[in-house]
Design a protein around this motif. Sequence first.
Motif, short mmCIF file in Angstrom:
data_model
loop_
_atom_site.label_atom_id
_atom_site.label_comp_id
_atom_site.label_asym_id
_atom_site.label_seq_id
_atom_site.Cartn_x
_atom_site.Cartn_y
_atom_site.Cartn_z
N PHE A 1 -0.44 27.92 15.48
CA PHE A 1 -0.19 28.72 16.68
C PHE A 1 1.25 28.57 17.15
O PHE A 1 1.88 29.55 17.58
N VAL A 2 1.78 27.36 17.05
CA VAL A 2 3.16 27.11 17.44
C VAL A 2 4.12 27.90 16.55
O VAL A 2 5.08 28.53 17.04
N ILE A 3 3.87 27.90 15.25
CA ILE A 3 4.71 28.64 14.30
C ILE A 3 4.68 30.13 14.60
O ILE A 3 5.71 30.82 14.58
N GLU A 4 3.49 30.64 14.88
CA GLU A 4 3.35 32.07 15.20
C GLU A 4 4.18 32.43 16.44
O GLU A 4 4.89 33.44 16.46
N MET A 5 4.09 31.58 17.47
CA MET A 5 4.83 31.88 18.70
C MET A 5 6.33 31.76 18.49
O MET A 5 7.11 32.60 18.97
N LEU A 6 6.76 30.73 17.77
CA LEU A 6 8.19 30.55 17.50
C LEU A 6 8.76 31.73 16.72
O LEU A 6 9.90 32.13 16.95
N SER A 7 7.96 32.29 15.81
CA SER A 7 8.44 33.43 15.02
C SER A 7 8.73 34.62 15.92
O SER A 7 9.70 35.36 15.70
N VAL A 8 7.90 34.80 16.96
CA VAL A 8 8.12 35.90 17.90
C VAL A 8 9.36 35.63 18.75
O VAL A 8 10.21 36.51 18.94
N VAL A 9 9.48 34.41 19.25
CA VAL A 9 10.62 34.03 20.10
C VAL A 9 11.92 34.17 19.33
O VAL A 9 12.91 34.75 19.83
N LEU A 10 11.95 33.66 18.11
CA LEU A 10 13.16 33.73 17.29
C LEU A 10 13.51 35.17 16.94
O LEU A 10 14.70 35.55 16.94
N GLN A 11 12.49 35.97 16.64
CA GLN A 11 12.73 37.38 16.29
C GLN A 11 13.35 38.13 17.46
O GLN A 11 14.34 38.84 17.29
N VAL A 12 12.79 37.94 18.64
CA VAL A 12 13.30 38.63 19.83
C VAL A 12 14.71 38.14 20.17
O VAL A 12 15.61 38.95 20.46
N ALA A 13 14.92 36.82 20.12
CA ALA A 13 16.23 36.26 20.45
C ALA A 13 17.29 36.74 19.47
O ALA A 13 18.41 37.11 19.87
N SER A 14 16.96 36.77 18.19
CA SER A 14 17.92 37.20 17.17
C SER A 14 18.27 38.68 17.34
O SER A 14 19.44 39.07 17.25
N PHE A 15 17.26 39.49 17.63
CA PHE A 15 17.52 40.93 17.75
C PHE A 15 18.36 41.24 18.99
O PHE A 15 19.24 42.10 18.96
N LYS A 16 18.09 40.50 20.08
CA LYS A 16 18.82 40.76 21.32
C LYS A 16 20.26 40.24 21.27
O LYS A 16 21.16 40.82 21.89
N THR A 17 20.49 39.15 20.54
CA THR A 17 21.83 38.55 20.52
C THR A 17 22.67 39.03 19.34
O THR A 17 23.88 39.16 19.45
N ARG A 18 22.02 39.30 18.19
CA ARG A 18 22.77 39.69 16.99
C ARG A 18 22.47 41.10 16.50
O ARG A 18 23.18 41.62 15.64
N GLY A 19 21.40 41.68 17.07
CA GLY A 19 21.01 43.01 16.62
C GLY A 19 20.36 42.99 15.25
O GLY A 19 20.23 44.03 14.60
N LYS A 20 19.95 41.80 14.79
CA LYS A 20 19.34 41.66 13.47
C LYS A 20 18.00 40.94 13.60
O LYS A 20 17.82 40.08 14.46
N ARG A 21 17.09 41.27 12.69
CA ARG A 21 15.79 40.61 12.66
C ARG A 21 15.78 39.49 11.63
O ARG A 21 16.38 39.62 10.56
N ILE A 22 15.10 38.41 11.95
CA ILE A 22 14.94 37.30 11.01
C ILE A 22 13.80 37.60 10.04
O ILE A 22 13.91 37.36 8.84
N PHE A 23 12.72 38.13 10.58
CA PHE A 23 11.53 38.43 9.79
C PHE A 23 11.36 39.94 9.66
O PHE A 23 11.85 40.70 10.49
N LYS A 24 10.64 40.36 8.65
CA LYS A 24 10.38 41.78 8.48
C LYS A 24 9.56 42.31 9.64
O LYS A 24 9.68 43.48 10.02
N MET A 25 8.71 41.43 10.18
CA MET A 25 7.94 41.76 11.36
C MET A 25 7.38 40.47 11.92
O MET A 25 7.07 39.54 11.18
N SER A 26 7.27 40.39 13.23
CA SER A 26 6.66 39.22 13.85
C SER A 26 5.40 39.67 14.60
O SER A 26 5.29 40.84 14.97
#
Length: 322
Positions: free
Chosen positions: A259-284
């Motif tokens: 559950f922690v990994i799932e939540m972190l993937s969402v947090v990291l995806q949103v943070a990366s897209f908002k700060t760099r305009g790029k996604r880490i994962f194909k989808m979270s």
Amino acid sequence: MDIQLLLLTIVVSFILAVIAAPLLIPLLRRMKFGQQVRDDGPQSHLKKIGTPTMGGIVILVAFTLTFLKFSAIKNTDFYVLLVATLGFGLIGFLDDYIKIVFKRSLGLTARQKLFGQLLFGAIMCWLLLSNDHSTAIGIPGTSWSFDWGGWFYYPFIIIMMLAISNAVNFTDGLDGLLSGTSAIAFAAYAIVAIQATSLPAAVCSAAMIGAVLGFLVYNAHPAKVFMGDTGSLGIGGAIGAIAIVTKSEILFLIIGGVFVIEMLSVVLQVASFKTRGKRIFKMSPIHHHFELSGWSEWRVVITFWAVGLLLAGLGLYLNKGL
């Protein structure tokens, strides 16, 4: 602690869920309580449109009946567990109901959902305060603990309940994924509760094991019903409350590692897209990343179950439960 009582609780809860689901599924179909699917998700999920959702009602009913029946001790811990599970489940039910009946894709607003979670978190804190619940927090695998008093502990557990319920909610995205991973987590917490000599927490864990496994009979791929937020938030509330009453708050990070990994993937995806305009994962959340990478849905689910089992074993080892 009576192991036979816990096994009986699991069996009865399982049977209730297995009986209740076939009664509820046709009703949900007639009421057109069907699943909505994200347009940007895996194309294989489009065939799931219309599959009955809100099946979490089955989990909550089976849990409640068995928890009330087999809980010989009705102490503060009992009421904390009941309030957390049914309270957070109620928030999920309202969210599902609004999505489906009023055709609002987001259901409850973020502010409404937060208010509900804070309300039931506050009720939990009031119950714990009335029983002089320990505010010390232990470090898994060590004899260390720290106690910064109630001014830190009670805001901490409210934030913890918010985080856990949302993390569990993110995990509910594939057929049988949350049902299986939560059954494993509840099994681990049943052992933790036995070690902590908390009968209410042990019975709560056993009741949830039976309920989610009974639901899994109909939720395994291809799913005949989905649990919706009704089930996922109720499950998250139960896991969080069990961790609190057994004084294993930090241990959740290991036992509930999936559950922690799932939540972190969402947090990291949103943070990366908002700060760099790029996604880490194909989808979270990350289970969708593996699907879009070519894994079959069943392969993702089985892999996550295996990871959950390993993490549960590690958590029990650190808790000196083995």
